[in-house]
Design a protein around this motif. Structure first.
Motif, PDB file in Angstrom:
ATOM      1  N   GLN A  55      28.619   6.528  -0.375  1.00 32.30           N
ATOM      2  CA  GLN A  55      28.060   7.875  -0.239  1.00 32.30           C
ATOM      3  C   GLN A  55      26.607   7.923  -0.699  1.00 32.30           C
ATOM      4  O   GLN A  55      25.749   8.520  -0.032  1.00 32.30           O
ATOM      5  N   ALA A  56      26.321   7.294  -1.835  1.00 33.75           N
ATOM      6  CA  ALA A  56      24.956   7.322  -2.372  1.00 33.75           C
ATOM      7  C   ALA A  56      23.981   6.652  -1.406  1.00 33.75           C
ATOM      8  O   ALA A  56      22.881   7.171  -1.159  1.00 33.75           O
ATOM      9  N   ALA A  57      24.362   5.502  -0.859  1.00 33.58           N
ATOM     10  CA  ALA A  57      23.485   4.806   0.082  1.00 33.58           C
ATOM     11  C   ALA A  57      23.293   5.620   1.353  1.00 33.58           C
ATOM     12  O   ALA A  57      22.176   5.722   1.884  1.00 33.58           O
ATOM     13  N   ASP A  58      24.366   6.215   1.846  1.00 32.29           N
ATOM     14  CA  ASP A  58      24.299   6.982   3.084  1.00 32.29           C
ATOM     15  C   ASP A  58      23.421   8.223   2.923  1.00 32.29           C
ATOM     16  O   ASP A  58      22.577   8.523   3.779  1.00 32.29           O
ATOM     17  N   VAL A  59      23.609   8.950   1.837  1.00 29.12           N
ATOM     18  CA  VAL A  59      22.799  10.148   1.584  1.00 29.12           C
ATOM     19  C   VAL A  59      21.329   9.768   1.406  1.00 29.12           C
ATOM     20  O   VAL A  59      20.434  10.444   1.927  1.00 29.12           O
ATOM     21  N   ALA A  60      21.072   8.701   0.670  1.00 33.78           N
ATOM     22  CA  ALA A  60      19.681   8.300   0.434  1.00 33.78           C
ATOM     23  C   ALA A  60      18.985   7.918   1.730  1.00 33.78           C
ATOM     24  O   ALA A  60      17.813   8.258   1.950  1.00 33.78           O
ATOM     25  N   TYR A  97      16.207   3.857   6.997  1.00 28.17           N
ATOM     26  CA  TYR A  97      16.910   2.947   7.902  1.00 28.17           C
ATOM     27  C   TYR A  97      16.136   1.647   8.101  1.00 28.17           C
ATOM     28  O   TYR A  97      16.701   0.636   8.512  1.00 28.17           O
ATOM     29  N   SER A  98      14.853   1.675   7.786  1.00 31.56           N
ATOM     30  CA  SER A  98      14.009   0.493   7.949  1.00 31.56           C
ATOM     31  C   SER A  98      14.139  -0.418   6.736  1.00 31.56           C
ATOM     32  O   SER A  98      14.835  -0.101   5.766  1.00 31.56           O
ATOM     33  N   GLU A 130      18.641   0.094   3.054  1.00 34.21           N
ATOM     34  CA  GLU A 130      19.482  -0.516   4.089  1.00 34.21           C
ATOM     35  C   GLU A 130      20.240  -1.714   3.516  1.00 34.21           C
ATOM     36  O   GLU A 130      21.374  -1.997   3.928  1.00 34.21           O
ATOM     37  N   TRP A 131      19.645  -2.417   2.557  1.00 33.09           N
ATOM     38  CA  TRP A 131      20.333  -3.519   1.867  1.00 33.09           C
ATOM     39  C   TRP A 131      21.556  -2.970   1.139  1.00 33.09           C
ATOM     40  O   TRP A 131      22.660  -3.514   1.246  1.00 33.09           O
TER      41      TRP A 131
END
Length: 404
Positions: free
Chosen positions: A344-349, A358-359, A365-366
């Protein structure tokens, strides 16, 4: 009843020093992509330099007893340090507490004989070699169910001959020391004493790496490999614990190792939050900063809440382990929640950073690619839900008893 989450001064000092070291030493190295290897991990040359600095700073092998060359932190202490360490994607490797070496060193420190510790553990603590835990098999072999393990070890005098196949063995390509779980009781009805743990070295004949399995990545050092055993001979002196104690070795190792994953994942989740907050604080659109938009604030607030819940679940499980409990349901609860929270944290960020997130201009993205494995490694989420369901069926309302 007394509940106090205040860190003792010594542990708070370790937390602060770890955070400062990550900020001053590791993050600048991470920011320079020339320091990355082809598998999106830290390259060996900068890793060796940072490890020497970490050792000098006294931030080395927190999971290993002081008498064996580590910091000797209890599990609760590791929860504090690992969270700070993994605010950089390279942090755990630098402090020599990354998977799978972390769990392997922990179990060797706890159950290996002094002679085995001198041969198999000491080089890991010194950072001279890497290691791997060899258990998972392709179907119809064992995965989450160790009762299905088919790789066999047959005794011939003082030697065990190993035959079988393993896969998704983390770190195998870069490892020198291996802990192998194999079936020593051929009786298919035997489900508790059918496994034994062994130690072997990379240079021993009778086994090979068939392939390094391509994954979404990023990868730990040594990747995830498929292994074949065709008569590997292991002296009985390199058996870890007793014949039939393989399941016990696995439980000793994985109980704490699952939780140390959670500790590190919380650090990554906080890093994702930091990347998101710093961007929305300065990015404007349609005459207003993103940080002032209610929708953005709700997204960040939800992640912050789940990170704190994960920290409490993790610390509760760590406390139970330090008190001698197996903490099976406590670890399962932490593993479930923190794995979901990291994703969730990665997706929201990424969403809040837009195309930038996304880049590869950021580390998000890592983290996103890494986060997807969290719901699979060391027991899929569905397995941990079954653990909790079984515990509730046995305990009823006692499931929620305070304490371990």
């Amino acid at each position: 009843m007394s509940i106090d989450f205040t860190l003792d001064p010594q542990l708070e000092e370790i937390r602060r020093r770890t955070r400062d070291f990550v900020e001053a030493e590791i993050l600048p190295v991470e920011a320079d992509r020339t320091n990355w290897d082809e598998h999106d991990n830290i390259a060996d040359v900068p890793l060796r330099a940072l490890r020497e600095k970490a050792r000098t700073a006294g931030l080395w092998c927190p999971q290993v007893p002081q008498a064996l060359g580590g910091m000797g932190l209890p599990v609760t202490g590791r929860a504090v340090m690992y969270e700070e360490a993994n605010r950089s994607i390279f942090g755990p490797a630098v402090f020599n507490c990354a998977a799978p070496d972390d769990g392997n060193m922990d179990v060797l420190a706890r159950v290996a004989t002094p002679a085995q510790q001198a041969r198999w553990l000491a080089p890991l603590v010194a950072g001279e070699v890497r290691s791997s835990f060899v258990m998972t098999e392709p179907a119809p072999g064992g995965g989450s169910d160790p009762g299905m393990i088919g790789t066999s070890a047959v005794r011939d005098g003082d030697v065990w001959r190993v035959t079988g196949r393993k896969w998704f063995i983390t770190g195998a390509e870069g490892a020198a020391h291996f802990i192998l779980i194999a079936r020593t009781d051929p009786n298919p009805a035997e489900k508790r004493r059918h496994l034994t743990a062994f130690l072997f070295h990379r240079d021993q004949p009778g086994w090979k790496i068939l392939r390094r399995i391509a994954i979404m990545g990023p990868e730990e050092h040594g990747g995830h490999c498929e292994l074949e055993f065709d008569g590997l001979e292991i002296p009985d002196e390199n058996r870890l614990m007793g014949v039939g104690d393989g399941l016990k070795v696995t439980q000793i190792r994985l109980g704490t190792a699952r939780l140390t994953h959670c500790m590190r994942w919380l650090g990554l989740a906080k890093r994702a939050m930091s990347e998101a907050q710093s961007y929305v604080d300065q990015r404007e659109g349609f005459g207003i900063r993103l940080a002032e938009r209610e929708s953005v604030r709700l997204m960040l607030g939800g992640v912050a809440l789940n990170i704190q819940i994960g920290r409490l679940l993790t610390m509760n499980a760590a406390w139970a382990l330090d008190r001698g409990s197996h903490a099976r349901k406590e670890v399962s609860m932490a593993k479930l929640h923190v794995a979901d929270t990291l994703h969730q944290a990665a997706d929201v960020a990424i969403q809040l950073n837009g195309a930038r997130g996304y880049s590869r201009d950021t580390v998000l993205e890592w983290i996103y690619r890494y986060a997807r494995q969290a719901r699979l490694v060391d027991g899929a989420s569905e397995v941990h839900r079954m653990v909790l369901a079984d515990a509730y069926a046995r305990e009823g309302d006692e499931f929620w008893t305070w304490g371990a």
